[in-house]
Motif scaffolding. Structure first.
Motif, PDB file in Angstrom:
ATOM      1  N   HIS A 105       0.821  -1.208   0.000  1.00 35.51           N
ATOM      2  CA  HIS A 105       0.000   0.000   0.000  1.00 35.51           C
ATOM      3  C   HIS A 105       0.857   1.261   0.000  1.00 35.51           C
ATOM      4  CE1 HIS A 105      -3.782  -2.004   0.156  1.00 35.51           C
ATOM      5  NE2 HIS A 105      -3.504  -2.624   1.297  1.00 35.51           N
ATOM      6  N   SER A 106       1.951   1.273   0.702  1.00 37.24           N
ATOM      7  CA  SER A 106       2.806   2.460   0.703  1.00 37.24           C
ATOM      8  C   SER A 106       3.474   2.625  -0.649  1.00 37.24           C
ATOM      9  CB  SER A 106       3.850   2.375   1.813  1.00 37.24           C
ATOM     10  OG  SER A 106       4.773   1.340   1.544  1.00 37.24           O
ATOM     11  N   ARG A 107       3.811   1.551  -1.323  1.00 39.44           N
ATOM     12  CA  ARG A 107       4.423   1.619  -2.649  1.00 39.44           C
ATOM     13  C   ARG A 107       3.405   2.163  -3.646  1.00 39.44           C
ATOM     14  NH1 ARG A 107       7.230  -3.538  -4.181  1.00 39.44           N
ATOM     15  NH2 ARG A 107       8.778  -2.655  -2.811  1.00 39.44           N
ATOM     16  N   ASP A 108       2.128   1.750  -3.530  1.00 40.04           N
ATOM     17  CA  ASP A 108       1.092   2.246  -4.428  1.00 40.04           C
ATOM     18  C   ASP A 108       0.897   3.737  -4.239  1.00 40.04           C
ATOM     19  OD1 ASP A 108       0.686  -0.189  -5.547  1.00 40.04           O
ATOM     20  OD2 ASP A 108      -1.125  -0.680  -4.381  1.00 40.04           O
ATOM     21  N   SER A 109       0.911   4.202  -2.983  1.00 37.03           N
ATOM     22  CA  SER A 109       0.732   5.629  -2.736  1.00 37.03           C
ATOM     23  C   SER A 109       1.935   6.419  -3.246  1.00 37.03           C
ATOM     24  CB  SER A 109       0.494   5.894  -1.255  1.00 37.03           C
ATOM     25  OG  SER A 109       1.634   5.531  -0.507  1.00 37.03           O
ATOM     26  N   ASP A 110       3.143   5.854  -3.130  1.00 36.42           N
ATOM     27  CA  ASP A 110       4.335   6.514  -3.656  1.00 36.42           C
ATOM     28  C   ASP A 110       4.277   6.604  -5.165  1.00 36.42           C
ATOM     29  OD1 ASP A 110       5.261   6.716  -1.093  1.00 36.42           O
ATOM     30  OD2 ASP A 110       6.682   5.023  -1.258  1.00 36.42           O
ATOM     31  N   ALA A 111       3.835   5.545  -5.831  1.00 37.19           N
ATOM     32  CA  ALA A 111       3.776   5.538  -7.289  1.00 37.19           C
ATOM     33  C   ALA A 111       2.729   6.518  -7.789  1.00 37.19           C
ATOM     34  CB  ALA A 111       3.477   4.127  -7.788  1.00 37.19           C
ATOM     35  N   SER A 112       1.593   6.613  -7.115  1.00 42.78           N
ATOM     36  CA  SER A 112       0.557   7.534  -7.562  1.00 42.78           C
ATOM     37  C   SER A 112       0.994   8.973  -7.351  1.00 42.78           C
ATOM     38  CB  SER A 112      -0.761   7.260  -6.829  1.00 42.78           C
ATOM     39  OG  SER A 112      -0.609   7.479  -5.443  1.00 42.78           O
ATOM     40  N   SER A 113       1.710   9.270  -6.262  1.00 42.85           N
ATOM     41  CA  SER A 113       2.187  10.632  -6.035  1.00 42.85           C
ATOM     42  C   SER A 113       3.288  10.980  -7.024  1.00 42.85           C
ATOM     43  CB  SER A 113       2.677  10.808  -4.599  1.00 42.85           C
ATOM     44  OG  SER A 113       3.814   9.999  -4.374  1.00 42.85           O
ATOM     45  N   ALA A 114       4.137  10.018  -7.363  1.00 46.35           N
ATOM     46  CA  ALA A 114       5.209  10.281  -8.315  1.00 46.35           C
ATOM     47  C   ALA A 114       4.646  10.488  -9.708  1.00 46.35           C
ATOM     48  CB  ALA A 114       6.226   9.133  -8.313  1.00 46.35           C
ATOM     49  N   SER A 115       3.638   9.745 -10.105  1.00 45.44           N
ATOM     50  CA  SER A 115       3.079   9.904 -11.439  1.00 45.44           C
ATOM     51  C   SER A 115       2.279  11.181 -11.546  1.00 45.44           C
ATOM     52  CB  SER A 115       2.209   8.692 -11.796  1.00 45.44           C
ATOM     53  OG  SER A 115       1.100   8.629 -10.925  1.00 45.44           O
ATOM     54  N   SER A 116       1.694  11.634 -10.433  1.00 44.37           N
ATOM     55  CA  SER A 116       0.949  12.885 -10.479  1.00 44.37           C
ATOM     56  C   SER A 116       1.894  14.079 -10.558  1.00 44.37           C
ATOM     57  CB  SER A 116       0.041  13.011  -9.245  1.00 44.37           C
ATOM     58  OG  SER A 116       0.828  13.093  -8.074  1.00 44.37           O
TER      59      SER A 116
END
Length: 146
Positions: A105-116
């Protein structure tokens, strides 16, 4: 011995026995069958004792059920000398799964923030649908590969 026979099957067997042997002969047949089973058990116990005597005193605690591979492995894994119980008790599956879930879950949140933010940092966003090529764009052709 008859652990897998249900009540309906037992009643069916009794009715069949009464029909085949008759109510007069059924008690004698039951006595003969129980006597035969008792003799077979005595014979197998005496054979086990003979084998234990022939093996010697070092196999005094030998059980024939240990020859079953599942029983043998279970007995070896429960052996105190190996220390597997401490390992098994020290391993908490729920805790490990929670840690993995948190990491995902933390990796998913990191990836979504990085892509945004615009740069993915070298990661491929698997949630985005790949771009469809135009009809005129053909994939590269390699004559050596075909």
């Amino acid at each position: 011995m008859f652990n897998d026979i249900g009540p309906l099957e037992l009643v069916t067997l009794i009715v069949l026995a009464v029909l085949v042997f008759g109510p007069d002969k059924l008690p004698k047949v039951i006595q003969d069958v129980t006597r035969t089973i008792r003799k077979i058990r005595e014979f197998s116990e005496s054979a086990k004792n003979d084998i234990r005597e022939e093996l010697g005193p070092e196999f005094k605690d030998f059980e024939f059920e240990d020859l079953n591979p599942k029983t043998f492995i279970r007995k070896q894994l429960d052996n105190e000398d190996l220390g597997l119980k401490e390992i098994r008790n020290g391993f908490d599956l729920k805790k490990e799964m929670a840690e993995v879930t948190d990491a995902v879950h933390s990796r998913d949140s990191d990836a979504s923030s990085a892509s945004s933010s615009g740069s993915s940092g070298g990661r491929v966003d698997m949630t985005k649908k790949p771009e469809t090529p135009d009809r005129d764009d053909r994939p590269p052709f390699d004559a050596d590969a075909t």
